[in-house]
Design an enzyme around this catalytic site. Structure first.
Site, mmCIF file in Angstrom:
data_model
loop_
_atom_site.group_PDB
_atom_site.id
_atom_site.type_symbol
_atom_site.label_atom_id
_atom_site.label_comp_id
_atom_site.label_asym_id
_atom_site.label_seq_id
_atom_site.Cartn_x
_atom_site.Cartn_y
_atom_site.Cartn_z
ATOM 1 C CG ASP A 12 -1.680 1.209 1.472
ATOM 2 O OD1 ASP A 12 -2.346 1.656 0.525
ATOM 3 O OD2 ASP A 12 -1.632 1.743 2.592
ATOM 4 C CG ASP A 14 -1.442 7.962 1.391
ATOM 5 O OD1 ASP A 14 -0.508 8.766 1.519
ATOM 6 O OD2 ASP A 14 -2.284 8.046 0.479
#
Length: 217
Positions: A12, A14
């Site tokens: 991922d 953020d």
């Protein structure tokens, strides 16, 4: 120490590779104030999800064309807001040390926003990137992680995913991948999973058979 074996690693963005918390909270805070929404409820839902999913969740009566325009505007503001985004400790060096053909990024941000944040944090842009434009059904659905595995030429259960938020953790687990929690999320989606606070001390070795051996501190 925890050891995991895999053939590919998917991240991922953020909260996992970069920390943009200050920027995100400021922009969503302004959005919540403008539309008279509870900012805590909004942020709890938004983390790890596509912007459009958050807009339609909190403004359900908005016509789709208006919701899409609002989404585009929010993303443009985020992409154009410099300052405040930094790498998760050790992320840049760890990513640099991985075989480039074994790595993908699956983010709920759009392409421009992801580019902006990765560049500001000084984290390498992987060869395989799936932003919101490439994933019709966002997290917590597993679609992005399943597509990343396919593009990397491996089975989903041959992947290790690094994630930080409930929606992303649910998506990664549902894909069949092994999952590592980055940060302090302690909800049900993180139960029983190995955890790191940063990438310092995380190492990877390429075995003779081509598999990757990950060692977590």
């Amino acid at each position: 120490m925890t050891t995991l074996t895999c053939r590919a690693i998917v991240f991922d963005m953020d909260g996992t590779l970069v920390d943009s918390t200050a920027v995100v909270e400021r922009i969503w805070g302004d959005f919540a104030a403008e539309h008279e929404l509870d900012v805590d409820d909004l942020l709890a839902f938004a983390h790890g999800r596509q912007t459009h999913d958050t807009v339609t969740r909190f403004l359900p009566g908005l016509p789709e064309v208006e919701a899409r325009a609002l989404t585009d505007g929010l993303q443009a503001v985020e992409a154009g807001t410099g300052g405040g985004t930094v790498e998760i400790p050790g992320a840049a060096a760890f990513l640099e040390g991985l075989p480039t053909d074994r790595v993908a990024l699956v983010t709920s941000a759009n392409h421009d926003l992801a580019r902006s944040r990765m560049a500001e944090a000084g984290v390498t842009w992987p060869a395989v990137v799936l932003a919101s434009e490439q994933v019709a059904v966002g997290k917590p659905a597993p679609d992005g992680y399943l597509l990343a595995a396919r593009l990397l030429g491996v089975a989903p259960d041959e992947v290790v995913v690094f994630e930080d938020a409930a929606a992303g953790l649910e998506a990664a687990r549902a894909s069949g991948a092994s999952v590592v929690v980055v940060g302090d999320h302690d909800g049900p989606a993180a139960d029983g999973l190995p955890r790191i606070t940063g990438y310092e001390g995380v190492s990877v070795t390429v075995r003779d058979d081509g598999t990757l051996e990950l060692t977590l501190p």
